[in-house]
Design a protein around this motif. Structure first.
Motif, mmCIF file in Angstrom:
data_model
loop_
_atom_site.group_PDB
_atom_site.id
_atom_site.type_symbol
_atom_site.label_atom_id
_atom_site.label_comp_id
_atom_site.label_asym_id
_atom_site.label_seq_id
_atom_site.Cartn_x
_atom_site.Cartn_y
_atom_site.Cartn_z
ATOM 1 N N GLY A 50 -0.458 5.696 -5.920
ATOM 2 C CA GLY A 50 -0.220 4.644 -4.919
ATOM 3 C C GLY A 50 -0.054 3.297 -5.615
ATOM 4 O O GLY A 50 -0.930 2.858 -6.349
ATOM 5 N N GLU A 51 1.075 2.625 -5.355
ATOM 6 C CA GLU A 51 1.462 1.444 -6.154
ATOM 7 C C GLU A 51 1.086 0.099 -5.540
ATOM 8 O O GLU A 51 1.357 -0.944 -6.122
ATOM 9 C CB GLU A 51 2.990 1.452 -6.337
ATOM 10 N N LEU A 52 0.481 0.122 -4.328
ATOM 11 C CA LEU A 52 0.464 -1.122 -3.535
ATOM 12 C C LEU A 52 -0.478 -2.222 -4.022
ATOM 13 O O LEU A 52 -0.297 -3.383 -3.672
ATOM 14 C CB LEU A 52 0.176 -0.790 -2.065
ATOM 15 N N ARG B 243 2.752 -8.527 -6.145
ATOM 16 C CA ARG B 243 3.007 -8.648 -4.706
ATOM 17 C C ARG B 243 2.217 -9.848 -4.169
ATOM 18 O O ARG B 243 1.020 -9.994 -4.477
ATOM 19 C CB ARG B 243 2.610 -7.367 -3.960
ATOM 20 N N LYS B 244 2.888 -10.661 -3.358
ATOM 21 C CA LYS B 244 2.285 -11.912 -2.889
ATOM 22 C C LYS B 244 0.951 -11.696 -2.173
ATOM 23 O O LYS B 244 -0.014 -12.415 -2.395
ATOM 24 C CB LYS B 244 3.252 -12.624 -1.937
ATOM 25 N N ALA C 230 -4.972 -12.093 -2.161
ATOM 26 C CA ALA C 230 -6.263 -11.421 -1.971
ATOM 27 C C ALA C 230 -7.141 -11.539 -3.221
ATOM 28 O O ALA C 230 -8.363 -11.693 -3.110
ATOM 29 C CB ALA C 230 -6.043 -9.957 -1.614
ATOM 30 N N ILE C 231 -6.506 -11.489 -4.391
ATOM 31 C CA ILE C 231 -7.289 -11.630 -5.627
ATOM 32 C C ILE C 231 -7.757 -13.079 -5.758
ATOM 33 O O ILE C 231 -8.936 -13.339 -6.029
ATOM 34 C CB ILE C 231 -6.470 -11.188 -6.864
ATOM 35 N N ASN D 57 -3.210 -3.317 -10.634
ATOM 36 C CA ASN D 57 -2.475 -4.160 -11.579
ATOM 37 C C ASN D 57 -2.832 -5.626 -11.336
ATOM 38 O O ASN D 57 -2.725 -6.125 -10.219
ATOM 39 C CB ASN D 57 -0.963 -3.937 -11.370
ATOM 40 N N ALA D 58 -3.290 -6.293 -12.407
ATOM 41 C CA ALA D 58 -3.616 -7.726 -12.323
ATOM 42 C C ALA D 58 -2.738 -8.520 -13.287
ATOM 43 O O ALA D 58 -3.134 -9.573 -13.794
ATOM 44 C CB ALA D 58 -5.097 -7.943 -12.623
#
Ligand code: THG
Length: 264
Positions: free
Chosen positions: A5-7, A12-13, A18-19, A45-46
């Protein structure tokens, strides 16, 4: 099919926000939704945080693992960020990724070896991104040989031929599919995966192109994909193709999904 799952990707904005705001509920909701939709791994992914990637990756690992039982795919080219995330990951993760680039290979290899983790190996070398199927196959063979020599069980390896947008070059579709088939027929035991949504970049109705591509790629031997598992049509097509390729004996999974109302 092994679905990654890539989401939860900071490019992604919504994820970046959220981070930034340490919005635990948002990340956890997306993690649970992907697991419920059938993801076997949850990619985190960060990479949007150049200087603080490790710190944010650790936060993602802890936040996601608090609510899902599936292992995570640690998505970073930076060995330091990977190492930091592996320290807090419960159970054995998948590393995304190693490549045939000398420095990256040498730095990521010890992390794979010590942990027994599964690893995505990008078909990319110090000569850059491959264009043709021939180039991808050469890099794939070299990776398989080097990983094998370094004592890695090839069934833990996921070769990634690196998918490029067909909107950039019309030959990128056929070349990717040829590469998949030629890697598959090597019979090395390694899996084949890809971030297949790259195929549709720059064109409308991207989901449609991604759906068409996953069906074709499965037909040529791809057995894993880094995708949006919340796309029900795509996940239904995957189940249908598994029946047709006899990867789902007696259509057991297909029937189960049908009864659960998951097919469209
Ligand atoms: N191979 C490997 N790992 C990868 C990739 C790959 N990791 C990253 C990427 N490619 C796969 N993951 C994503 C995650 C999210 C999106 C695409 C690929 C995505 N993209 C929207 C877009 O491009 O338009 C962003 C829009 C938004 O902000 O939401 O959603 O190839 N090994």
């Amino acid at each position: 099919m092994i679905i990654i799952g890539e989401l939860i990707n900071s490019t992604r904005k919504a994820i970046k926000r959220a981070i930034d705001e340490q919005d635990v509920a948002f990340i956890q909701d997306l993690a649970v939704k992907q697991e419920e939709a059938g993801a076997d791994y949850i990619d985190v992914n960060a990479g949007a945080y150049v200087h603080e990637e490790g710190k944010h990756l650790i936060w993602l690992v802890e936040t996601v693992q608090a609510v899902v039982s599936k292992p995570l795919t640690l998505d970073s080219p930076d060995p330091k960020a990977l190492e930091a995330a592996m320290k807090v990951h419960k159970g054995v993760p998948m590393i995304n990724s190693i490549s045939a680039e000398k420095e990256r290979y040498n730095q990521v290899m010890p992390l794979v070896k010590e942990s027994g983790a599964q690893v995505i190996a990008l078909c990319m070398s110090d000569d850059g991104m491959p264009e043709t199927a021939d180039e991808r196959l050469e890099v794939a063979k070299r990776l398989l040989s080097d990983l094998d020599k370094d004592g890695i069980d090839l069934t833990n390896v996921f070769l990634d031929p690196l998918i490029k947008p067909v909107s950039v070059n019309g030959e990128y579709g056929p070349q990717a599919l040829d590469a998949i088939e030629r890697i598959a027929v090597l019979g090395s035991g390694a899996h084949i995966t890809s971030g297949l949504s790259n195929i549709s970049f720059g064109l409308p109705h991207r989901a449609l192109l991604n759906q068409a591509f996953i069906v074709l790629a499965m037909g040529r031997g791809m057995d894993s994909a880094i995708v949006d598992p919340l796309d029900k049509k795509k996940m239904s097509l995957v189940k249908a193709v598994e029946v047709i390729l006899n990867l789902d004996p007696y259509a057991m999974n297909y029937l189960k999904a049908s009864r659960a109302g998951r097919l469209i």
